[in-house]
Design a protein around this motif. Structure first.
Motif, PDB file in Angstrom:
ATOM      1  N   ASP A  71       0.860  -1.118   0.092  1.00 31.75           N
ATOM      2  CA  ASP A  71       0.012   0.017  -0.053  1.00 31.75           C
ATOM      3  C   ASP A  71       0.778   1.353  -0.046  1.00 31.75           C
ATOM      4  OD1 ASP A  71      -2.374  -1.299   0.116  1.00 31.75           O
ATOM      5  OD2 ASP A  71      -2.493  -1.594   2.147  1.00 31.75           O
ATOM      6  N   MET A  72       2.231   1.208  -0.342  1.00 35.04           N
ATOM      7  CA  MET A  72       3.009   2.403  -0.269  1.00 35.04           C
ATOM      8  C   MET A  72       2.437   3.689  -1.210  1.00 35.04           C
ATOM      9  SD  MET A  72       6.098   3.998  -1.734  1.00 35.04           S
ATOM     10  CE  MET A  72       6.265   3.275  -3.323  1.00 35.04           C
ATOM     11  N   LEU A  73       2.156   3.126  -2.275  1.00 34.84           N
ATOM     12  CA  LEU A  73       1.654   4.367  -3.137  1.00 34.84           C
ATOM     13  C   LEU A  73       0.424   4.727  -2.914  1.00 34.84           C
ATOM     14  CD1 LEU A  73       1.768   5.863  -5.919  1.00 34.84           C
ATOM     15  CD2 LEU A  73       0.686   4.002  -7.002  1.00 34.84           C
ATOM     16  N   ILE A  74      -0.504   4.187  -2.371  1.00 35.91           N
ATOM     17  CA  ILE A  74      -1.646   4.900  -1.917  1.00 35.91           C
ATOM     18  C   ILE A  74      -1.673   5.448  -0.444  1.00 35.91           C
ATOM     19  CG2 ILE A  74      -2.561   2.688  -0.432  1.00 35.91           C
ATOM     20  CD1 ILE A  74      -4.940   4.993  -2.512  1.00 35.91           C
ATOM     21  N   ASP A  75      -0.489   5.070   0.419  1.00 37.65           N
ATOM     22  CA  ASP A  75      -0.324   5.804   1.612  1.00 37.65           C
ATOM     23  C   ASP A  75       0.402   6.891   1.131  1.00 37.65           C
ATOM     24  OD1 ASP A  75      -1.329   3.704   3.023  1.00 37.65           O
ATOM     25  OD2 ASP A  75       0.672   2.772   3.441  1.00 37.65           O
ATOM     26  N   THR A  76       1.171   6.951   0.287  1.00 36.79           N
ATOM     27  CA  THR A  76       1.910   8.209  -0.009  1.00 36.79           C
ATOM     28  C   THR A  76       0.864   9.205  -0.692  1.00 36.79           C
ATOM     29  OG1 THR A  76       3.746   7.070  -0.667  1.00 36.79           O
ATOM     30  CG2 THR A  76       3.727   9.231  -1.705  1.00 36.79           C
ATOM     31  N   ILE A  77      -0.247   8.793  -1.527  1.00 36.09           N
ATOM     32  CA  ILE A  77      -1.278   9.686  -1.908  1.00 36.09           C
ATOM     33  C   ILE A  77      -2.178  10.431  -0.967  1.00 36.09           C
ATOM     34  CG2 ILE A  77      -3.330   9.854  -3.539  1.00 36.09           C
ATOM     35  CD1 ILE A  77      -1.561   7.607  -5.351  1.00 36.09           C
ATOM     36  N   LYS A  78      -2.326   9.443   0.131  1.00 36.97           N
ATOM     37  CA  LYS A  78      -3.081   9.716   1.096  1.00 36.97           C
ATOM     38  C   LYS A  78      -2.472  11.158   2.048  1.00 36.97           C
ATOM     39  CE  LYS A  78      -6.092   5.836   1.939  1.00 36.97           C
ATOM     40  NZ  LYS A  78      -6.389   4.733   2.808  1.00 36.97           N
ATOM     41  N   ALA A  79      -1.028  10.819   2.167  1.00 37.31           N
ATOM     42  CA  ALA A  79      -0.259  11.640   2.980  1.00 37.31           C
ATOM     43  C   ALA A  79      -0.168  13.046   2.438  1.00 37.31           C
ATOM     44  CB  ALA A  79       1.116  10.991   3.440  1.00 37.31           C
ATOM     45  N   HIS A  80      -0.139  13.117   1.142  1.00 37.19           N
ATOM     46  CA  HIS A  80       0.069  14.311   0.450  1.00 37.19           C
ATOM     47  C   HIS A  80      -1.438  14.960  -0.201  1.00 37.19           C
ATOM     48  CE1 HIS A  80       4.330  14.100   0.549  1.00 37.19           C
ATOM     49  NE2 HIS A  80       4.023  12.996   0.101  1.00 37.19           N
ATOM     50  N   GLY A  81      -2.464  14.186   0.516  1.00 39.02           N
ATOM     51  CA  GLY A  81      -3.741  15.060   0.062  1.00 39.02           C
ATOM     52  C   GLY A  81      -4.136  15.156  -1.522  1.00 39.02           C
ATOM     53  N   SER A  82      -3.924  14.138  -2.220  1.00 40.01           N
ATOM     54  CA  SER A  82      -4.112  14.201  -3.711  1.00 40.01           C
ATOM     55  C   SER A  82      -4.718  13.152  -4.055  1.00 40.01           C
ATOM     56  CB  SER A  82      -2.983  14.605  -4.490  1.00 40.01           C
ATOM     57  OG  SER A  82      -2.278  15.794  -4.157  1.00 40.01           O
TER      58      SER A  82
END
Length: 82
Positions: A71-82
Motif C-alpha cells: 500500500d506504499m503508493l496509496i499511503d503516499t497519495i493519502k499523506a499528500h492529500g491528492s
C-alpha cells in the motif's frame, strides 16, 4: 444504478470519517459500474505526462518497483492529500 444508490445510502448511515466515507463511496461506485471484462481505463494525457516527468526526475518507477509495502503508493497519495 439502484445498487449504487443503495450502497451510498448504507455508507451514509455508518459512523466514518469524511475521508473513509469518500473512499468507500468511490469503491462502491467503481465496483458496481466498471466492467472488469471491458476495455481498460486510461488516465488523461496530462496525468500520463506528469507521471513520466516524475519518473524522469524522481526515478519513481524504480522506487515503486523496489517497494515491498503493497500500500506504499496509496499511503503516499493519502499523506499528500491528492
Amino acid at each position: 444504478a439502484l445498487r449504487v444508490e443503495a450502497g451510498i445510502e448504507l455508507v451514509k448511515s455508518l459512523e466514518l470519517s469524511e475521508n473513509d466515507r469518500d473512499v468507500l463511496n468511490y469503491q462502491i461506485t467503481i465496483g458496481m459500474t466498471v466492467n472488469p471484462r471491458g476495455p481498460p481505463r486510461q488516465p488523461p494525457p496530462d496525468v500520463i505526462e506528469k507521471l513520466q516527468e516524475w519518473d524522469r526526475t524522481l526515478n519513481l518507477g524504480h522506487i515503486l518497483r523496489m517497494s515491498r509495502t503493497p500500500d506504499m503508493l496509496i499511503d503516499t497519495i493519502k499523506a499528500h492529500g491528492s
